[in-house]
Structure formats: C-alpha cells, structure tokens
Design an enzyme around this catalytic site. Structure first.
Site, PDB file in Angstrom:
ATOM      1  N   LYS A 217       1.164  -1.002  -0.156  1.00 36.49           N
ATOM      2  CA  LYS A 217       0.088   0.028   0.128  1.00 36.49           C
ATOM      3  C   LYS A 217       1.543   1.254  -0.041  1.00 36.49           C
ATOM      4  O   LYS A 217       0.158   2.365  -0.796  1.00 36.49           O
ATOM      5  CB  LYS A 217      -0.916   0.140   1.477  1.00 36.49           C
ATOM      6  CG  LYS A 217      -2.357  -1.112   1.251  1.00 36.49           C
ATOM      7  CD  LYS A 217      -3.093  -0.841   2.174  1.00 36.49           C
ATOM      8  CE  LYS A 217      -4.517  -2.387   1.639  1.00 36.49           C
ATOM      9  NZ  LYS A 217      -5.465  -1.620   2.650  1.00 36.49           N
TER      10      LYS A 217
ATOM     11  N   LYS B 165      -4.701 -10.634  -5.352  1.00 39.40           N
ATOM     12  CA  LYS B 165      -6.293 -10.885  -4.428  1.00 39.40           C
ATOM     13  C   LYS B 165      -6.951  -9.761  -4.510  1.00 39.40           C
ATOM     14  O   LYS B 165      -6.633  -8.525  -5.431  1.00 39.40           O
ATOM     15  CB  LYS B 165      -6.269 -11.221  -3.212  1.00 39.40           C
ATOM     16  CG  LYS B 165      -5.759  -9.804  -2.294  1.00 39.40           C
ATOM     17  CD  LYS B 165      -5.895 -10.002  -1.204  1.00 39.40           C
ATOM     18  CE  LYS B 165      -5.428  -8.444  -0.046  1.00 39.40           C
ATOM     19  NZ  LYS B 165      -6.809  -8.369   0.458  1.00 39.40           N
TER      20      LYS B 165
ATOM     21  N   LYS C 202     -10.948  -3.793  -2.800  1.00 39.85           N
ATOM     22  CA  LYS C 202     -11.609  -2.366  -2.102  1.00 39.85           C
ATOM     23  C   LYS C 202     -10.783  -1.844  -2.979  1.00 39.85           C
ATOM     24  O   LYS C 202     -11.361  -1.244  -3.641  1.00 39.85           O
ATOM     25  CB  LYS C 202     -12.739  -2.378  -1.021  1.00 39.85           C
ATOM     26  CG  LYS C 202     -12.979  -2.832  -0.112  1.00 39.85           C
ATOM     27  CD  LYS C 202     -13.502  -2.173   1.194  1.00 39.85           C
ATOM     28  CE  LYS C 202     -13.656  -3.194   1.901  1.00 39.85           C
ATOM     29  NZ  LYS C 202     -12.607  -3.779   3.083  1.00 39.85           N
TER      30      LYS C 202
HETATM   31  N1  AQP Z   1      -9.475 -10.974  -1.611  1.00 45.14           N
HETATM   32  C1  AQP Z   1      -9.767 -11.719  -0.880  1.00 45.14           C
HETATM   33  N2  AQP Z   1     -10.293 -12.771  -0.374  1.00 45.14           N
HETATM   34  C2  AQP Z   1     -10.124 -13.936   1.023  1.00 45.14           C
HETATM   35  N3  AQP Z   1     -10.146 -13.065   1.728  1.00 45.14           N
HETATM   36  C3  AQP Z   1     -10.465 -11.208   1.967  1.00 45.14           C
HETATM   37  N4  AQP Z   1     -10.174 -10.088   2.557  1.00 45.14           N
HETATM   38  C4  AQP Z   1     -10.031  -9.542   1.810  1.00 45.14           C
HETATM   39  N5  AQP Z   1      -9.949  -9.545   0.550  1.00 45.14           N
HETATM   40  C5  AQP Z   1      -9.962 -10.650   0.286  1.00 45.14           C
HETATM   41  C6  AQP Z   1     -10.731 -10.856   4.145  1.00 45.14           C
HETATM   42  O1  AQP Z   1     -11.532 -10.019   4.452  1.00 45.14           O
HETATM   43  C7  AQP Z   1     -11.088  -9.743   5.643  1.00 45.14           C
HETATM   44  C8  AQP Z   1     -11.665  -7.980   5.705  1.00 45.14           C
HETATM   45  O2  AQP Z   1     -10.740  -6.980   4.818  1.00 45.14           O
HETATM   46  P1  AQP Z   1      -9.920  -5.531   4.935  1.00 45.14           P
HETATM   47  O3  AQP Z   1     -11.240  -4.949   4.541  1.00 45.14           O
HETATM   48  O4  AQP Z   1     -10.351  -4.682   6.702  1.00 45.14           O
HETATM   49  O5  AQP Z   1      -8.950  -5.824   4.561  1.00 45.14           O
HETATM   50  P2  AQP Z   1      -8.590  -6.280   3.803  1.00 45.14           P
HETATM   51  O6  AQP Z   1      -7.632  -7.324   3.605  1.00 45.14           O
HETATM   52  O7  AQP Z   1      -7.161  -5.022   3.055  1.00 45.14           O
HETATM   53  O8  AQP Z   1      -9.482  -6.029   2.284  1.00 45.14           O
HETATM   54  P3  AQP Z   1      -9.316  -5.830   0.979  1.00 45.14           P
HETATM   55  O9  AQP Z   1     -10.647  -5.847  -0.336  1.00 45.14           O
HETATM   56  O10 AQP Z   1      -8.327  -5.079   0.154  1.00 45.14           O
HETATM   57  O11 AQP Z   1      -9.794  -3.536   1.485  1.00 45.14           O
HETATM   58  P4  AQP Z   1      -8.328  -2.526   0.758  1.00 45.14           P
HETATM   59  O12 AQP Z   1      -8.590  -2.773  -0.602  1.00 45.14           O
HETATM   60  O13 AQP Z   1      -9.410  -0.822   1.526  1.00 45.14           O
HETATM   61  O14 AQP Z   1      -7.430  -3.036   1.832  1.00 45.14           O
HETATM   62  C9  AQP Z   1     -10.251  -9.687   6.193  1.00 45.14           C
HETATM   63  O15 AQP Z   1     -10.108 -11.279   7.182  1.00 45.14           O
HETATM   64  C10 AQP Z   1      -9.398 -10.207   4.861  1.00 45.14           C
HETATM   65  O16 AQP Z   1      -8.073 -10.748   5.542  1.00 45.14           O
END
Ligand code: AQP
Length: 356
Positions: A132, A221, A224
């Site tokens: 990030k 992966k 968001k």
């Molecule tokens: N692609 C994924 N596959 C499986 N699990 C996932 N998680 C996120 N993306 C995947 C799991 O969802 C939970 C919440 O995640 P988060 O929103 O707190 O943070 P993150 O992991 O950083 O999710 P994003 O969508 O990638 O958000 P951004 O882009 O804002 O950083 C966690 O348990 C995560 O493992």
C-alpha cells in the site's frame, strides 16, 4: 455395605466442557463489501455465530481506514453501508457483539502502549505496508503502525480465535509475537510468592476454505482499493457482467482446450458457493473440455444468486436508525470488556496516577 446417599444419582457426570473460544475479527469501511471479503471472512463469521459454541465479536475498523488518504464524508457513508451489509449477511446483533472500532476508545489507547514493545523492523517487513505504501508520495505513520492497532483490536478482548483471509495471517503472527513480548516485559508482581497469570493470550488465525479470492483481473487478490472486485450487494446484472469477463485459466484459449480447475479463480469460488456434486461436475467438464468458461461461470452465478437473494431481501428491510442503535449497543457491550483489560494493562505497565 455403606448406605447410598439419598442424593446419589445414576446419571453420568459429563466431562468438563471445553472453554468456549472468544472469536474476534474486523473489516475496514474502505468501500463496497466484495465477494472476496465475504468468502474469505464474513461468511465464516456468520458460521461461527450460527454454531453458537463460542463468544463472537466483530468490528468495523474505521480507525484503520484513515491510514490512507480519504474523504470524511465517504468514510461516514461507508461505515453506515458496511454495518447494514454485515447485519444483512447474518451478523445478528442479538447473537454477536457488532460495533464500530472508534466507538471504543481503548483500541487506540492500547495500540500506543503496544507500540512500545513492537520493533520497527517487524513493521517494515509487513507485506501490506509495502503493497500500500510503494510508490506513494505520502505514506502515513498510521499505515506503518497499522498492525499494532490490529494487535490492540484483538488483544483488548483477549480473543483466542481470529477468522481472517490469508492476507491478514502475517499481521496475526505479529500479534502473537506481541503477546509474547508484552507478557515477558510486563509479567506483573508476584502475589503470595506466585507468578500472576499473563495478561494476554496468543490468538490463532482461522481460515475459510477460500482464504484468497483473486481479483477479476487475475493479477492480485480481490481488494476494495484495487477496483478488481464484484460487490456482494451489486445488482445481479452488473454482477453477471463482471463475472462473465473474469480471468480464468490462461491456457484455455478454445473450448476444446482442457482446463485446470486447480489454478482457476472461478473454481475456487465454486468450492465455497456450489454444492459438492456441482464442484465434481465442474472438474469433469472443465478438464474434459466439455464446458466453456462462460457456462461454468453461469452455474457459479446461479449458485451465488441462491445465496444472495435472501441477503438482499434482508438488507432492504433494514433501516439505518435501527442499525446505528444496534452498533451503539454493541459498542457498550465491547467497552465493558475493554475497560477491564485496560485496568490490568495500566497496572502492569505502571501507568497512571492511581486516582481513577
Ligand atoms: N480477496 C480476498 N480473499 C479472501 N479474503 C479476503 N479478505 C479481503 N480480501 C480478501 C478478508 O476480508 C477481511 C476484511 O478485510 P479488510 O477490508 O479489513 O482489509 P483488506 O484485507 O485489506 O481487504 P481489501 O478488500 O483488500 O480492502 P482494502 O483494499 O481497503 O485494503 C479480512 O479478514 C481479509 O483477510
């Protein structure tokens, strides 16, 4: 022969029940809840609640969301939307403790204290920080210390189980290390010659069957912030439009090319969403070059629809006032535990005037 007690019973004494786990996890209000979040985490959370064996706590981690540039108006809306989404997904506030992180101030207080036992070198090794922060003009200190706040979220409630997607396992390993460091550094004073019980317990990760859903581009992966997602509550037409174009096995150029389900993101999703017979059918028809990828995706879409229709109906029936009230109640419940943990923490760390 001794006389039998009138209170004797022929009932067998059941073995001592295993102590229920305290399950905790969180999600950032950084945008639309996507199918990766659902299959990797939120669905497992619902299952934990439905099993009813353990005490569960789930948190919308808004203080994590401010570690990257953001608009306060968007954040407020994202918090409301995510709370609605989570309740619609089956995180019933009557059965679990559901709350917003910044409503319980002890999260940030504990994060500061834990920072004093967390080496900078460990934080610099975190892959999420590298992903990030790389190439950005502005990288906040908060993004660097993000895993410390995550440790605080978990340790504040002395959670023993943390259901997360694979991307969070490294952060959880750091939280376990933090427990060891903190307990060693601040063991507390002996009482009657006996060592006190350490304050924190090491939390264990729990992964779903699909801990890593790839993005629609097949490059990284689903995230968001990467714009490679399908929203869980997206209209079925755009859901299908995106799914039908999603990346599959790159070696499958023609219908007659046999596919490799084991490397295909669509098959990963079938494993979570489709019944076992359908999964077997997918393997046979993909490896045997009988189904094309679009046909396989259509079967997946239909099974997603079966799962999502009741969630959409539930979401439409919820009002935001009702949801905010539930979040306030959840925060009050969480705070009761948090306040007790912080008393112990301040005490072993020698903090405070003892006036409060
Ligand atoms: N692609 C994924 N596959 C499986 N699990 C996932 N998680 C996120 N993306 C995947 C799991 O969802 C939970 C919440 O995640 P988060 O929103 O707190 O943070 P993150 O992991 O950083 O999710 P994003 O969508 O990638 O958000 P951004 O882009 O804002 O950083 C966690 O348990 C995560 O493992």
């Amino acid at each position: 022969m001794s006389q039998q007690s009138p209170f004797a019973t022929t009932m067998e004494i059941p073995p001592a029940a295993a102590k229920p786990a305290r399950v905790f996890s969180g999600i950032q209000p950084t945008g639309e809840l996507h199918i990766g979040n659902y299959l990797g985490a939120v669905r497992t959370w619902r299952q934990q609640i439905e099993e009813g064996k353990d005490e569960t706590m789930f948190c919308v981690v808004d203080a994590h969301a401010i570690t990257v540039p953001y608009d306060p108006k968007d954040l407020r809306k994202n918090i409301d939307d995510l709370c609605l989404d989570l309740i619609a997904c089956g995180l019933d506030p009557e059965k679990t403790t559901l709350f917003v992180q910044s409503d319980v101030r002890e999260h940030t207080e504990l994060a500061w204290y834990l920072a004093s036992v967390t080496p900078m070198g460990d934080l610099g090794r975190m892959t999420q920080f590298k992903d990030k922060g790389e190439g950005k003009d502005f990288v906040s200190t908060g993004l660097f210390t993000y895993p410390v706040l995550m440790s605080a979220d978990i340790l504040l409630y002395k959670a023993t189980v943390v259901p997360v997607g694979e991307d969070q396992v490294q952060h959880l390993e750091l939280a376990r290390e933090t427990v060891r460091r903190f307990n060693h550094r601040f063991p507390g004073e002996k009482v009657s010659g006996k060592k006190p019980r350490p304050i924190f317990v090491e939390p264990k990760p729990r992964l779903s069957v699909t801990p890593r859903i790839m993005g629609l581009d097949g490059e990284s992966k689903m995230s968001k912030s990467k714009g490679n997602t399908i929203g869980l509550f997206e209209h079925p037409d755009s859901f299908w439009k995106k799914l039908s174009k999603a990346y599959t096995d790159p070696q499958r150029l023609k219908l007659t090319d046999p596919g490799r389900p084991e490397i295909c993101n669509i098959f990963t999703m079938h494993k979570a969403i489709s019944p076992k017979e359908t999964q077997d059918e997918v393997v046979a028809n993909c490896t045997g070059a009988k189904w094309g990828c679009v046909a396989c995706k259509k079967v997946l879409f239909d099974n997603f629809e079966k799962e999502l229709i009741p969630l959409r109906t539930k979401r439409e029936a919820l009002s935001i006032e009702q949801v905010r009230q539930a979040m306030g109640d959840g925060a009050a419940k969480a705070r009761r535990i948090a306040v007790e943990t912080m008393k112990e923490v301040r005490q072993v760390m020698g903090l405070g005037s003892l006036a409060t």
